[in-house]
Design a protein around this motif. Structure first.
Motif, PDB file in Angstrom:
ATOM      1  N   ALA A  67      40.093 124.695 -61.571  1.00  0.00           N
ATOM      2  CA  ALA A  67      38.934 124.929 -62.436  1.00  0.00           C
ATOM      3  C   ALA A  67      38.552 126.403 -62.441  1.00  0.00           C
ATOM      4  O   ALA A  67      38.290 126.990 -63.499  1.00  0.00           O
ATOM      5  CB  ALA A  67      37.754 124.074 -61.969  1.00  0.00           C
ATOM      6  N   SER A  68      38.531 127.034 -61.261  1.00  0.00           N
ATOM      7  CA  SER A  68      38.182 128.449 -61.180  1.00  0.00           C
ATOM      8  C   SER A  68      39.202 129.326 -61.885  1.00  0.00           C
ATOM      9  O   SER A  68      38.862 130.342 -62.487  1.00  0.00           O
ATOM     10  CB  SER A  68      38.052 128.894 -59.713  1.00  0.00           C
ATOM     11  OG  SER A  68      36.739 128.716 -59.247  1.00  0.00           O
ATOM     12  N   LEU A  69      40.474 128.936 -61.793  1.00  0.00           N
ATOM     13  CA  LEU A  69      41.519 129.687 -62.493  1.00  0.00           C
ATOM     14  C   LEU A  69      41.269 129.647 -63.998  1.00  0.00           C
ATOM     15  O   LEU A  69      41.417 130.664 -64.694  1.00  0.00           O
ATOM     16  CB  LEU A  69      42.887 129.100 -62.153  1.00  0.00           C
ATOM     17  CG  LEU A  69      44.106 129.997 -62.364  1.00  0.00           C
ATOM     18  CD1 LEU A  69      43.990 131.279 -61.559  1.00  0.00           C
ATOM     19  CD2 LEU A  69      45.374 129.252 -62.008  1.00  0.00           C
ATOM     20  N   ASP A 131      26.939 120.250 -65.060  1.00  0.00           N
ATOM     21  CA  ASP A 131      28.112 119.663 -64.422  1.00  0.00           C
ATOM     22  C   ASP A 131      29.238 119.401 -65.426  1.00  0.00           C
ATOM     23  O   ASP A 131      29.915 118.372 -65.364  1.00  0.00           O
ATOM     24  CB  ASP A 131      27.743 118.366 -63.688  1.00  0.00           C
ATOM     25  CG  ASP A 131      28.812 117.973 -62.666  1.00  0.00           C
ATOM     26  OD1 ASP A 131      29.439 118.876 -62.089  1.00  0.00           O
ATOM     27  OD2 ASP A 131      29.019 116.766 -62.459  1.00  0.00           O
ATOM     28  N   THR A 132      29.416 120.347 -66.348  1.00  0.00           N
ATOM     29  CA  THR A 132      30.544 120.280 -67.287  1.00  0.00           C
ATOM     30  C   THR A 132      31.290 121.607 -67.252  1.00  0.00           C
ATOM     31  O   THR A 132      30.690 122.664 -67.016  1.00  0.00           O
ATOM     32  CB  THR A 132      30.084 120.005 -68.723  1.00  0.00           C
ATOM     33  OG1 THR A 132      29.275 121.097 -69.188  1.00  0.00           O
ATOM     34  CG2 THR A 132      29.303 118.712 -68.811  1.00  0.00           C
ATOM     35  N   ARG A 213      28.352 119.962 -59.676  1.00  0.00           N
ATOM     36  CA  ARG A 213      28.423 119.252 -58.401  1.00  0.00           C
ATOM     37  C   ARG A 213      29.724 118.474 -58.246  1.00  0.00           C
ATOM     38  O   ARG A 213      30.101 118.127 -57.129  1.00  0.00           O
ATOM     39  CB  ARG A 213      27.241 118.284 -58.256  1.00  0.00           C
ATOM     40  CG  ARG A 213      27.209 117.152 -59.268  1.00  0.00           C
ATOM     41  CD  ARG A 213      26.108 116.153 -58.957  1.00  0.00           C
ATOM     42  NE  ARG A 213      26.115 115.037 -59.892  1.00  0.00           N
ATOM     43  CZ  ARG A 213      25.446 115.016 -61.038  1.00  0.00           C
ATOM     44  NH1 ARG A 213      24.704 116.062 -61.359  1.00  0.00           N
ATOM     45  NH2 ARG A 213      25.518 113.971 -61.845  1.00  0.00           N
ATOM     46  N   SER A 214      30.436 118.178 -59.344  1.00  0.00           N
ATOM     47  CA  SER A 214      31.674 117.406 -59.263  1.00  0.00           C
ATOM     48  C   SER A 214      32.821 118.285 -58.784  1.00  0.00           C
ATOM     49  O   SER A 214      32.911 119.458 -59.172  1.00  0.00           O
ATOM     50  CB  SER A 214      32.034 116.822 -60.642  1.00  0.00           C
ATOM     51  OG  SER A 214      30.988 116.011 -61.119  1.00  0.00           O
ATOM     52  N   PRO A 215      33.726 117.752 -57.951  1.00  0.00           N
ATOM     53  CA  PRO A 215      34.834 118.551 -57.422  1.00  0.00           C
ATOM     54  C   PRO A 215      35.738 119.147 -58.496  1.00  0.00           C
ATOM     55  O   PRO A 215      36.263 120.240 -58.324  1.00  0.00           O
ATOM     56  CB  PRO A 215      35.601 117.559 -56.543  1.00  0.00           C
ATOM     57  CG  PRO A 215      34.598 116.517 -56.187  1.00  0.00           C
ATOM     58  CD  PRO A 215      33.691 116.405 -57.359  1.00  0.00           C
ATOM     59  N   ASP A 216      35.931 118.427 -59.616  1.00  0.00           N
ATOM     60  CA  ASP A 216      36.819 118.939 -60.656  1.00  0.00           C
ATOM     61  C   ASP A 216      36.117 119.906 -61.601  1.00  0.00           C
ATOM     62  O   ASP A 216      36.752 120.493 -62.472  1.00  0.00           O
ATOM     63  CB  ASP A 216      37.416 117.786 -61.461  1.00  0.00           C
ATOM     64  CG  ASP A 216      36.339 116.940 -62.138  1.00  0.00           C
ATOM     65  OD1 ASP A 216      35.213 116.889 -61.606  1.00  0.00           O
ATOM     66  OD2 ASP A 216      36.623 116.335 -63.183  1.00  0.00           O
ATOM     67  N   VAL A 217      34.802 120.092 -61.422  1.00  0.00           N
ATOM     68  CA  VAL A 217      34.033 121.035 -62.238  1.00  0.00           C
ATOM     69  C   VAL A 217      33.612 122.249 -61.416  1.00  0.00           C
ATOM     70  O   VAL A 217      33.614 123.374 -61.912  1.00  0.00           O
ATOM     71  CB  VAL A 217      32.791 120.346 -62.850  1.00  0.00           C
ATOM     72  CG1 VAL A 217      31.922 121.346 -63.607  1.00  0.00           C
ATOM     73  CG2 VAL A 217      33.216 119.209 -63.770  1.00  0.00           C
ATOM     74  N   GLN A 218      33.280 122.028 -60.167  1.00  0.00           N
ATOM     75  CA  GLN A 218      32.819 123.113 -59.305  1.00  0.00           C
ATOM     76  C   GLN A 218      33.852 124.223 -59.189  1.00  0.00           C
ATOM     77  O   GLN A 218      35.052 123.958 -59.062  1.00  0.00           O
ATOM     78  CB  GLN A 218      32.530 122.587 -57.902  1.00  0.00           C
ATOM     79  CG  GLN A 218      31.131 122.051 -57.708  1.00  0.00           C
ATOM     80  CD  GLN A 218      30.806 121.845 -56.239  1.00  0.00           C
ATOM     81  OE1 GLN A 218      31.685 121.599 -55.418  1.00  0.00           O
ATOM     82  NE2 GLN A 218      29.542 121.939 -55.893  1.00  0.00           N
TER      83      GLN A 218
END
Length: 270
Positions: A67-69, A131-132, A213-218
């Motif tokens: 996600a950060s990438l 959280d999107t 807050r979601s792992p795939d969004v954070q």
């Protein structure tokens, strides 16, 4: 004498920077079960891959890394493109009061980010963007524009106005002048701005923990805080292995584009 003092000062700064890096690497190598409870100065074993696997898979840092990438690459590119267009408008286009527009855009770097968090959180919650990924990408792109604008605008001011005048005489539009003349000439400055904004978005923690807050969004820095809480019982080696993973992209980016980065900084500070 002055040169010796400067050399000694720089060497001391390098040592102070390398000591934490050395401790990070050495303790990330240590098997989690053998960690003594305090940082070690010597290698006590080699279990880096297991620590990395635990941080990446079991702790879920891999989703946040991806996600950060996405955030850093896409938002960095968008911010640099918008900043280049804004700088071109302020420096080249015959708009009224260009100094006003410069300070209006650049003021985004002058105010502390914390003052925007409460209204930003309320706005995102009301708009369904909390959280999107798209919500974080919007705020990261907007947040990265002012400093990128400052760098690109500084380089644009060093270019001769005769370039634009000659192109206008030849019948070129301002859009053509921007894409065909100024963008190629600003390549170094745009590259430096992208490296700065990629690093800034990648290293962000405050917006990440506030708007997701979601792992795939954070973003990955927010995931590291979760890793610290969830895997405190395993000891720091897993956490340090996660920190080691997180440091790789920005290091590789700088090493790959260091020449372009240095030329861009030089061009932007003349």
């Amino acid at each position: 004498m002055g040169r010796a003092v400067r050399t000694l000062f720089v060497a001391g700064c390098v040592v102070l920077w390398l000591i934490p890096l050395y401790l990070l690497v050495v303790n990330a190598l240590t098997p989690a079960a053998e960690y003594a409870g305090r940082p070690g100065w010597t290698v006590q074993g080699f279990d880096l891959w297991q620590n990395v696997r635990t941080a990446w898979d079991a702790a879920g840092i891999g989703d946040s890394f991806q996600a950060s990438l996405l955030y850093a690459a896409v938002c960095g590119l968008v911010a640099v493109l918008v900043a280049a267009m804004a700088a071109f408008a302020v420096v080249v286009l015959p708009i009224p009061r260009p100094a006003f527009w410069f300070w209006l855009i650049y003021s985004g770097t002058l105010f502390p980010l914390q003052m925007f968090l409460a209204p930003l959180f309320g706005l995102y919650a009301d708009a369904g963007l909390y959280d999107t990924r798209i919500g974080l990408m919007l705020v990261y792109a907007a947040w990265a524009v002012p400093f990128a604008f400052f760098l690109v605008r500084n380089q644009l001011t060093t270019m001769s106005p005769e370039l634009t005048e000659a192109a206008l005489i030849d019948g070129a539009s301002f859009g053509r002048i921007f894409w065909r003349i100024h963008v190629p000439l600003m390549k170094a400055g745009l590259g430096a701005a992208f490296v700065f904004q990629f690093t800034a978005v990648w290293n962000d923690l405050l917006l990440g923990i506030t708007l997701s807050r979601s792992p795939d969004v954070q973003p990955v820095m927010a995931a590291l805080t979760t890793l610290n809480n969830a895997y405190a019982s395993t000891g720091p080696p897993v956490i340090l292995a996660g920190a080691l993973i997180v440091s790789v992209p920005t290091l590789l980016l700088f090493l790959m584009f260091r020449g372009l980065f240095l030329r861009g900084i030089t061009a932007s500070t003349r």
